[in-house]
Each structure stands twice: as structure tokens, then as C-alpha cells.
Design an enzyme around this catalytic site. Structure first.
Site, PDB file in Angstrom:
ATOM      1  N   ASP A  67      -6.465  -4.440  -3.794  1.00 40.41           N
ATOM      2  CA  ASP A  67      -5.942  -5.632  -3.810  1.00 40.41           C
ATOM      3  C   ASP A  67      -6.788  -6.867  -3.631  1.00 40.41           C
ATOM      4  O   ASP A  67      -8.151  -6.678  -3.369  1.00 40.41           O
ATOM      5  CB  ASP A  67      -5.071  -5.540  -2.407  1.00 40.41           C
ATOM      6  CG  ASP A  67      -5.629  -4.842  -1.281  1.00 40.41           C
ATOM      7  OD1 ASP A  67      -6.765  -5.051  -1.182  1.00 40.41           O
ATOM      8  OD2 ASP A  67      -5.133  -4.588  -0.281  1.00 40.41           O
ATOM      9  N   ASN A 136       1.014  -1.427  11.042  1.00 43.77           N
ATOM     10  CA  ASN A 136       2.478  -1.395  10.604  1.00 43.77           C
ATOM     11  C   ASN A 136       2.890  -0.486   9.645  1.00 43.77           C
ATOM     12  O   ASN A 136       3.976  -0.591   9.109  1.00 43.77           O
ATOM     13  CB  ASN A 136       2.817  -2.983  10.175  1.00 43.77           C
ATOM     14  CG  ASN A 136       2.215  -3.174   9.125  1.00 43.77           C
ATOM     15  OD1 ASN A 136       1.255  -2.698   8.447  1.00 43.77           O
ATOM     16  ND2 ASN A 136       2.466  -4.349   8.462  1.00 43.77           N
ATOM     17  N   HIS A 138       1.166  -0.112   6.622  1.00 46.38           N
ATOM     18  CA  HIS A 138       1.140  -0.852   5.441  1.00 46.38           C
ATOM     19  C   HIS A 138      -0.105   0.223   4.571  1.00 46.38           C
ATOM     20  O   HIS A 138      -1.179   0.609   5.265  1.00 46.38           O
ATOM     21  CB  HIS A 138       0.892  -2.258   5.023  1.00 46.38           C
ATOM     22  CG  HIS A 138      -0.444  -2.600   5.646  1.00 46.38           C
ATOM     23  ND1 HIS A 138      -0.712  -4.015   5.963  1.00 46.38           N
ATOM     24  CD2 HIS A 138      -1.892  -2.408   5.868  1.00 46.38           C
ATOM     25  CE1 HIS A 138      -1.861  -4.234   6.381  1.00 46.38           C
ATOM     26  NE2 HIS A 138      -2.590  -3.163   6.430  1.00 46.38           N
ATOM     27  N   GLU A 143       3.566  -3.914   2.559  1.00 44.66           N
ATOM     28  CA  GLU A 143       4.094  -4.007   3.799  1.00 44.66           C
ATOM     29  C   GLU A 143       5.332  -3.252   4.098  1.00 44.66           C
ATOM     30  O   GLU A 143       6.167  -3.015   2.866  1.00 44.66           O
ATOM     31  CB  GLU A 143       4.370  -5.479   4.270  1.00 44.66           C
ATOM     32  CG  GLU A 143       3.075  -6.434   3.913  1.00 44.66           C
ATOM     33  CD  GLU A 143       2.023  -6.307   5.074  1.00 44.66           C
ATOM     34  OE1 GLU A 143       2.066  -5.237   5.873  1.00 44.66           O
ATOM     35  OE2 GLU A 143       1.196  -7.583   5.212  1.00 44.66           O
TER      36      GLU A 143
HETATM   37  P1  PGA Z   1      -8.830  -1.774   8.724  1.00 41.12           P
HETATM   38  O1  PGA Z   1      -7.758  -2.289   7.869  1.00 41.12           O
HETATM   39  O2  PGA Z   1      -9.550  -0.647   7.827  1.00 41.12           O
HETATM   40  O3  PGA Z   1      -9.682  -2.986   8.859  1.00 41.12           O
HETATM   41  O4  PGA Z   1      -8.296  -1.201   9.909  1.00 41.12           O
HETATM   42  C1  PGA Z   1      -6.742  -1.131   7.356  1.00 41.12           C
HETATM   43  C2  PGA Z   1      -5.512  -1.918   6.505  1.00 41.12           C
HETATM   44  O5  PGA Z   1      -5.033  -2.971   7.101  1.00 41.12           O
HETATM   45  O6  PGA Z   1      -5.214  -1.282   5.407  1.00 41.12           O
END
Ligand code: PGA
Length: 254
Positions: A67, A136, A138, A143
Site C-alpha cells: 500500500d 482492528n 486490518h 479496514e
Molecule cells: P505495525 O502495523 O506493524 O506498525 O503494528 C501493522 C499494521 O497496521 O498493519
């Protein structure tokens, strides 16, 4: 799905790095899906060490990131292109032209998404996709509520995600509201998935993703349907999982 549990973040990172490095050694022109965020940084450090020691080469590897923020050019300090350059690409022998990240300032975002899908297909599809997971549930920027059937598309970021990612920005207002992300279908099309999670912050999302219902309310739950998914966790992220792998629902190794 196979669940590997390591003691801490460092051991999780080393284990994941070895799994992917082994795939690259066996297939030097591997097509590798990459992720940003804090979680994969330790694994990237291990790859950098292996490349510097002459034990691993990315020269024939092609990469596709999950992304990018809409509105941030590749050279913006908070773009995922900059993140990848700093954390990995500039420290290994990957060819810049073989690294792909959606262009967040493309004039026609729909065309950019279609082109990204085309490039993935032209490369022969993704062999191994690295994923982190949000609190959450995702994956990528998909999302809760996202359709399982989508390829690369533009999404509106949830306020939770914007807040979580504001740690990388001067102010919350600076966090973009939209992003381009590979969709859940793009992710599921990868031949193998390596999901990483560390820390107690992630234990609920991990538990629901692996043992809850498969539902669009928790995007990562779709991975239960993937035929070749390896989940590498530290003990904190695994702390809500059944000790025995839930009566054998998934293979579990500690
Ligand atoms: P993080 O993010 O590795 O910074 O915890 C993971 C994500 O939000 O996909």
C-alpha cells in the site's frame, strides 16, 4: 495455516527472516510482497545482515508493497516508498526497478490501481506475501467491512488507523485520509502468506483472525481460507491463543 510462536520480537523477526530467505535461495527470482509498519523492521534487519554477509541476494527478486498513502509522493518523508528505501532497499542489493509501490500522487488513481494489478500479473503473481496486522484486524489498508473480492483499490482510512499511524507524522492532521492498497483478493492470490505479529496490543486481533468467524468485519480472518499461510508470532501476540492450537484446528509450533 501454521502458527509458529517465538519468545520475543527478536526471535520472531529472525524466524520469519529465515523462512523467506530460504524461499529466495530456492527461487532467486521470487516475487515478494512487502509490508510497512513497525512489525517487519526486525525481519528486514535480518535480511540486511544476510545480504551483507553474502548469504542472501535480492538481485533477481521482484517486490510489490501492499500500500501507499494517497497524496504523498514517493520522496515524501512519510511515504511508504521512503520507509522501504530507508528500512530495506538502500541497504540490500535489490534492483530499484524491480521494487513496486503504488504511486500515491498518480493523476488517475483508478488507472494506477489497474496498472498495479497488471504489473503483479505480468510478474507471474506474488510468491510470498508478508503481512502485519492492525489492532482492528486490518491487513494492508483493508479496514473492517472491506469486500473480500477486491484487487488493488483506493480506501478511506479509519480514524483508528490514522491515529495509530500518526506516530510517524508530525501531527494527526498530517496523516492522509486515503490510501491505495492491494485488496484482500490480491493478498489471497499470493501463493504463500507470512503474517507477523508481536506484542500484547495485537493478541486480540490475532486470536479473532485465527480462531474467530471468517468475516469481513475482521479482514485478517480471510487468511483462514488460504491454503499456505504461516503465522509467526511472539509470545505476547500469541497470549490469547489456545495452548494446544485449538484441538488441532491449526498446526502450532512453539
Ligand atoms: P505495525 O502495523 O506493524 O506498525 O503494528 C501493522 C499494521 O497496521 O498493519
Amino acid at each position: 495455516m501454521k502458527i509458529l510462536i517465538e519468545k520475543d520480537y527478536e526471535a520472531m523477526s529472525a524466524r520469519a527472516a529465515r523462512i523467506v530467505a530460504e524461499r529466495i535461495r530456492r527461487k532467486p527470482d521470487l516475487v515478494l510482497g512487502l509490508a510497512t509498519g513497525s512489525t517487519p523492521i526486525g525481519m528486514y534487519r535480518h535480511w540486511i545482515g544476510m545480504v551483507q554477509a553474502g548469504d542472501l541476494s535480492f538481485t533477481d527478486v521482484t517486490t510489490f508493497n501492499l500500500d501507499e498513502y494517497v497524496g504523498l509522493a514517493g520522496d515524501h518523508p512519510q511515504s511508504f516508498r521512503t520507509f522501504m528505501h530507508e528500512q530495506l532497499f538502500r541497504q540490500i542489493d535489490v534492483k530499484p526497478e524491480r521494487t513496486h509501490i503504488p504511486d500515491g500522487v498518480a493523476p488517475d488513481l483508478a488507472a494506477e490501481c489497474a496498472e498495479y494489478n497488471r504489473l503483479i500479473e505480468e510478474a507471474g503473481g506474488i510468491d510470498v506475501q508478508i503481512l502485519g496486522i492492525g489492532k482492528n484486524g486490518h491487513i494492508g489498508f483493508n479496514e473492517p467491512g472491506e469486500d473480500f473480492g477486491k484487487l488493488t483499490h483506493v480506501v478511506r482510512l479509519s480514524e483508528n488507523t490514522r491515529r495509530a499511524n500518526s506516530r510517524f507524522f508530525p501531527r494527526l492532521e498530517d496523516v492522509p485520509t486515503h490510501a491505495i492498497t492491494m485488496g484482500l483478493k490480491s493478498i489471497m492470490n499470493a501463493r504463500q502468506i507470512v503474517l507477523l505479529a508481536a506484542g500484547t496490543d495485537k493478541c486480540d486481533a490475532v486470536q479473532r483472525a485465527l480462531y474467530g468467524d471468517v468475516t469481513e468485519d475482521l479482514p485478517a480472518s480471510v487468511l483462514q481460507l488460504h491454503p499456505n499461510c504461516v503465522v509467526v508470532l511472539d509470545e505476547a501476540a500469541a497470549s490469547k491463543l489456545p495452548a494446544d492450537g485449538n484441538n488441532g484446528k491449526w498446526e502450532m509450533e512453539k
